[in-house]
Design an enzyme around this catalytic site. Structure first.
Site, PDB file in Angstrom:
ATOM      1  N   HIS A   1      -0.603  25.887 -14.812  1.00 49.44           N
ATOM      2  CA  HIS A   1       0.388  25.051 -15.511  1.00 49.44           C
ATOM      3  C   HIS A   1       0.089  25.111 -17.000  1.00 49.44           C
ATOM      4  O   HIS A   1      -1.005  25.530 -17.398  1.00 49.44           O
ATOM      5  CB  HIS A   1       0.290  23.593 -15.042  1.00 49.44           C
ATOM      6  CG  HIS A   1      -1.012  22.984 -15.448  1.00 49.44           C
ATOM      7  ND1 HIS A   1      -2.168  23.168 -14.719  1.00 49.44           N
ATOM      8  CD2 HIS A   1      -1.361  22.254 -16.536  1.00 49.44           C
ATOM      9  CE1 HIS A   1      -3.162  22.575 -15.339  1.00 49.44           C
ATOM     10  NE2 HIS A   1      -2.713  22.015 -16.455  1.00 49.44           N
TER      11      HIS A   1
ATOM     12  N   HIS B   1      -1.485  26.515 -23.694  1.00 51.91           N
ATOM     13  CA  HIS B   1      -2.178  27.585 -22.979  1.00 51.91           C
ATOM     14  C   HIS B   1      -2.090  27.309 -21.488  1.00 51.91           C
ATOM     15  O   HIS B   1      -1.788  26.191 -21.068  1.00 51.91           O
ATOM     16  CB  HIS B   1      -3.654  27.641 -23.402  1.00 51.91           C
ATOM     17  CG  HIS B   1      -4.419  26.399 -23.066  1.00 51.91           C
ATOM     18  ND1 HIS B   1      -4.447  25.296 -23.900  1.00 51.91           N
ATOM     19  CD2 HIS B   1      -5.143  26.056 -21.981  1.00 51.91           C
ATOM     20  CE1 HIS B   1      -5.166  24.342 -23.347  1.00 51.91           C
ATOM     21  NE2 HIS B   1      -5.605  24.771 -22.173  1.00 51.91           N
TER      22      HIS B   1
HETATM   23  P1  2AM Z   1      -7.461  22.759 -19.596  1.00 50.89           P
HETATM   24  O1  2AM Z   1      -6.439  23.496 -18.765  1.00 50.89           O
HETATM   25  O2  2AM Z   1      -7.594  23.295 -20.975  1.00 50.89           O
HETATM   26  O3  2AM Z   1      -8.777  22.551 -18.878  1.00 50.89           O
HETATM   27  C1  2AM Z   1      -5.649  18.784 -16.046  1.00 50.89           C
HETATM   28  O4  2AM Z   1      -6.996  18.544 -16.112  1.00 50.89           O
HETATM   29  C2  2AM Z   1      -5.141  19.379 -17.316  1.00 50.89           C
HETATM   30  O5  2AM Z   1      -5.385  18.485 -18.386  1.00 50.89           O
HETATM   31  C3  2AM Z   1      -5.784  20.690 -17.676  1.00 50.89           C
HETATM   32  O6  2AM Z   1      -4.766  21.554 -18.133  1.00 50.89           O
HETATM   33  C4  2AM Z   1      -6.751  20.357 -18.765  1.00 50.89           C
HETATM   34  O7  2AM Z   1      -6.822  21.291 -19.786  1.00 50.89           O
HETATM   35  C5  2AM Z   1      -6.158  19.122 -19.370  1.00 50.89           C
HETATM   36  N1  2AM Z   1      -7.224  18.224 -19.819  1.00 50.89           N
HETATM   37  C6  2AM Z   1      -8.263  17.790 -19.087  1.00 50.89           C
HETATM   38  N2  2AM Z   1      -9.017  16.943 -19.817  1.00 50.89           N
HETATM   39  C7  2AM Z   1      -8.436  16.856 -21.029  1.00 50.89           C
HETATM   40  C8  2AM Z   1      -8.728  16.141 -22.219  1.00 50.89           C
HETATM   41  N3  2AM Z   1      -9.784  15.322 -22.301  1.00 50.89           N
HETATM   42  N4  2AM Z   1      -7.901  16.303 -23.270  1.00 50.89           N
HETATM   43  C9  2AM Z   1      -6.842  17.137 -23.198  1.00 50.89           C
HETATM   44  N5  2AM Z   1      -6.511  17.828 -22.099  1.00 50.89           N
HETATM   45  C10 2AM Z   1      -7.293  17.688 -21.028  1.00 50.89           C
END
Ligand code: 2AM
Length: 183
Positions: free
Chosen positions: A37, A121
């Site tokens: 996603h 991303h």
């Molecule tokens: P990532 O894909 O870069 O790991 C579910 O966890 C989604 O939320 C993932 O896409 C993750 O990003 C994002 N995510 C998790 N923790 C986060 C945080 N503290 N701040 C921003 N995005 C976060």
């Protein structure tokens, strides 16, 4: 409590392209294809009442459908501390516009403003102790990855549910784009 985020699911044809990238990198914990996603906004842990407020706020966030293409691979982190491998998103004003509308709606609903810069991303893998030389070879072979464009005609409220082999993501609600627009 519910761990929520707002994101855009990938269409099947892009899922297939992305999942073909998921090999050949030691120390990579590959994201399962059903979890791919693009995060528009991370919400974090909220109670049921706040989750309801978030859903209600998002009901008012609409806009046109728009095209998005994936372009290039990259990593968060530096040197041997690289910790995530992702597919980037080609510049798309409409995507940033949607993200801004989602952000405003959440702040109006009482959530704290997001301080981190939006860097769209699709995460492909989390890395631990991946040798830099292997990462360089992988990037040499795959770094110019392109997929799409595809039409973004909805975005979704997801719940992230922890599990023994990593989180699973469940779509709680979908918000269509491209329907009737007020003047
Ligand atoms: P990532 O894909 O870069 O790991 C579910 O966890 C989604 O939320 C993932 O896409 C993750 O990003 C994002 N995510 C998790 N923790 C986060 C945080 N503290 N701040 C921003 N995005 C976060």
């Amino acid at each position: 409590m519910l761990r929520l985020f707002i994101g855009i699911p990938m269409p099947e044809m892009v899922v297939e392209r992305l999942s073909a990238l998921a090999s050949g990198l030691p120390g990579a914990r590959w994201v399962p294809p059903e979890n791919y996603h693009l995060t528009l906004r991370f919400v974090g842990e909220v109670d049921e009442g706040t989750a309801h407020d978030v859903d209600e706020a998002l009901d008012y966030v609409t806009g046109p459908a728009f095209p998005v293409a994936l372009s290039g691979l990259g990593c968060f982190g530096r040197g041997h501390r690289q910790h995530a491998l992702w597919a980037g998103v080609a510049p798309a004003d409409a995507l940033h516009h949607l993200r801004d509308k989602v952000e405003s709606a959440l702040v109006r609903a009482g959530l704290p403003a997001e301080e981190r810069k939006f860097s769209p991303h699709v995460t492909l893998a989390y890395l631990s102790d991946t040798p830099e030389t292997r990462l360089a070879t992988y990037m040499g072979a795959n770094g110019l990855f392109q997929a799409g464009p595809f039409t973004v005609d909805r975005y979704c409220l997801y719940e992230s549910v922890p599990g023994r082999s990593g989180p699973s993501y469940h779509i709680l609600q979908e918000y269509p784009l491209g329907g009737w627009q007020p003047d």
